[in-house]
Design a protein around this motif. Structure first.
Motif, PDB file in Angstrom:
ATOM      1  N   ALA A 169      -3.019 -14.536  -9.453  1.00 48.94           N
ATOM      2  CA  ALA A 169      -3.056 -14.455  -7.985  1.00 48.94           C
ATOM      3  C   ALA A 169      -2.118 -15.450  -7.334  1.00 48.94           C
ATOM      4  N   GLN A 170      -1.900 -16.608  -7.970  1.00 48.90           N
ATOM      5  CA  GLN A 170      -1.033 -17.610  -7.359  1.00 48.90           C
ATOM      6  C   GLN A 170       0.413 -17.141  -7.267  1.00 48.90           C
ATOM      7  N   VAL A 171       0.792 -16.170  -8.082  1.00 50.11           N
ATOM      8  CA  VAL A 171       2.141 -15.627  -7.987  1.00 50.11           C
ATOM      9  C   VAL A 171       2.307 -14.875  -6.667  1.00 50.11           C
ATOM     10  N   PHE A 172       1.292 -14.118  -6.277  1.00 50.72           N
ATOM     11  CA  PHE A 172       1.372 -13.399  -4.997  1.00 50.72           C
ATOM     12  C   PHE A 172       1.475 -14.376  -3.833  1.00 50.72           C
ATOM     13  N   ALA A 173       0.773 -15.493  -3.928  1.00 52.78           N
ATOM     14  CA  ALA A 173       0.844 -16.494  -2.874  1.00 52.78           C
ATOM     15  C   ALA A 173       2.242 -17.087  -2.754  1.00 52.78           C
ATOM     16  N   ALA A 174       2.937 -17.224  -3.889  1.00 55.98           N
ATOM     17  CA  ALA A 174       4.257 -17.849  -3.890  1.00 55.98           C
ATOM     18  C   ALA A 174       5.385 -16.853  -3.632  1.00 55.98           C
ATOM     19  N   ALA A 188      11.346  -2.044  -9.234  1.00 55.29           N
ATOM     20  CA  ALA A 188      10.499  -2.972  -8.488  1.00 55.29           C
ATOM     21  C   ALA A 188       9.763  -3.922  -9.426  1.00 55.29           C
ATOM     22  N   ASP A 189       9.367  -3.431 -10.603  1.00 53.34           N
ATOM     23  CA  ASP A 189       8.655  -4.282 -11.561  1.00 53.34           C
ATOM     24  C   ASP A 189       9.589  -5.304 -12.192  1.00 53.34           C
ATOM     25  N   TYR A 190      10.782  -4.861 -12.612  1.00 56.28           N
ATOM     26  CA  TYR A 190      11.763  -5.799 -13.164  1.00 56.28           C
ATOM     27  C   TYR A 190      12.170  -6.833 -12.122  1.00 56.28           C
ATOM     28  N   ASP A 191      12.328  -6.374 -10.895  1.00 58.42           N
ATOM     29  CA  ASP A 191      12.684  -7.290  -9.812  1.00 58.42           C
ATOM     30  C   ASP A 191      11.592  -8.330  -9.593  1.00 58.42           C
ATOM     31  N   TYR A 192      10.348  -7.881  -9.532  1.00 60.98           N
ATOM     32  CA  TYR A 192       9.251  -8.804  -9.227  1.00 60.98           C
ATOM     33  C   TYR A 192       9.103  -9.872 -10.301  1.00 60.98           C
ATOM     34  N   ALA A 196       9.673 -13.863  -9.882  1.00 61.97           N
ATOM     35  CA  ALA A 196       8.601 -14.803 -10.251  1.00 61.97           C
ATOM     36  C   ALA A 196       9.097 -15.826 -11.267  1.00 61.97           C
ATOM     37  N   ARG A 197       9.887 -15.378 -12.229  1.00 60.36           N
ATOM     38  CA  ARG A 197      10.418 -16.302 -13.236  1.00 60.36           C
ATOM     39  C   ARG A 197      11.300 -17.357 -12.587  1.00 60.36           C
ATOM     40  N   ARG A 198      12.111 -16.953 -11.609  1.00 61.65           N
ATOM     41  CA  ARG A 198      12.977 -17.915 -10.929  1.00 61.65           C
ATOM     42  C   ARG A 198      12.171 -18.880 -10.071  1.00 61.65           C
TER      43      ARG A 198
END
Length: 280
Positions: A169-174, A188-192, A196-198
């Motif tokens: 969930a903290q990924v969605f917050a960030a 969209a999945d590869y992008d997300y 997140a990794r960056r």
């Protein structure tokens, strides 16, 4: 609590089989949300009758993958989810799939996790993550590099597909939700996961968790199966086109290191323009 979000549009038989595989998990520590985007095959009514434990949300048929999963993610977060998993309906989860995803998620609570994919018909491994090189525009497939003894535990990758993608969930917050405005379906999945990794969130494939998939049932494969002028146009410009030039441009501009953008765009355009005819 883990919430599993499954976007669907028709293909009720696949959805039934997927949900049944989730019923047979060795852990029950999760909830399921299905986002039925305008199905005309009675999906919503069938799920209400047969899978009462599943929450079904509905769309008008224009959500496609990205907006569909975002609808489900919003509801999951409203319900207090600490982790959300996006899952396609044309997959079968091995009985220990959820338990093994939660096992590693508990040890790496900030990590995004994918799973080892196996062909549903042969059970042979077919996808185990990849490392992408922006300079050469080539992918190193981990399945080809790892020995059988190494094919266990977590392995770092550049990005992950959305079928069986666990997101804390903290990924969605960030980071926010998936980019439905610019990437309505593919990438969209590869992008997300790249974004997140960056932002400092590790991205791993979990070789201990197995998903059974049907490679020939993806939209990309169906578009390429019967090559035609119309199919070529859909490949390059359609929302479900695996070589969609607009989507690729957005993905590259967002994720490629700036000095490498020109060469990466040229390389990627060339591959998409000719790849439709070369793919077997």
């Amino acid at each position: 609590m883990l919430y599993i979000v499954i976007p669907v549009h028709n293909r009720l038989a696949y959805t039934r089989a997927c949900l049944q595989s989730l019923r047979e998990q060795t852990t029950s520590n999760f909830r399921v949300i299905v986002v039925d985007d305008g199905s005309t095959d009675g999906t919503s009514a069938a799920l209400a009758a047969e899978f009462r434990e599943v929450e079904v949300l509905t769309g008008n048929g224009n959500l496609f993958w990205t907006a569909g999963v975002n609808v489900g993610i919003r509801r999951a977060l409203e319900r207090g989810a600490d982790r959300v998993m996006t899952l396609n309906n044309d997959v079968l989860a091995a009985p220990t799939f959820v338990a093994r995803m939660l096992y590693w998620s508990n040890r790496y609570p900030n990590a995004l996790l994918g799973a080892l994919e196996q062909d549903a018909n042969t059970h042979e491994p077919i996808y185990g993550g990849e490392v992408f090189n922006w300079v050469t525009h080539r992918r190193r497939e981990l399945l080809r590099e790892l020995t059988p003894e190494q094919q266990r535990g977590l392995h770092a990758v550049t990005y992950l597909p959305g079928r069986g993608l666990l997101i804390p969930a903290q990924v969605f917050a960030a980071v926010g939700l998936f980019d439905e405005a610019r990437l309505p379906h593919y990438l969209a999945d590869y992008d997300y996961t790249s974004v997140a990794r960056r932002h400092g969130f590790p991205v791993y494939v979990n070789y201990d968790a197995h998903l059974l998939t049907y490679p020939d049932e993806s939209g990309q494969e169906q578009t390429r199966r019967q090559r035609s002028v119309k199919g070529y146009y859909e490949h390059l410009f359609g929302i479900r086109g695996g070589g969609n030039l607009r989507n690729f441009t957005h993905f590259t501009l967002k994720n490629c290191p700036p000095p490498l953008v020109p060469v990466s765009l040229l390389n990627g355009y060339a591959r998409r323009l000719v790849g439709y005819f070369l793919h077997k």
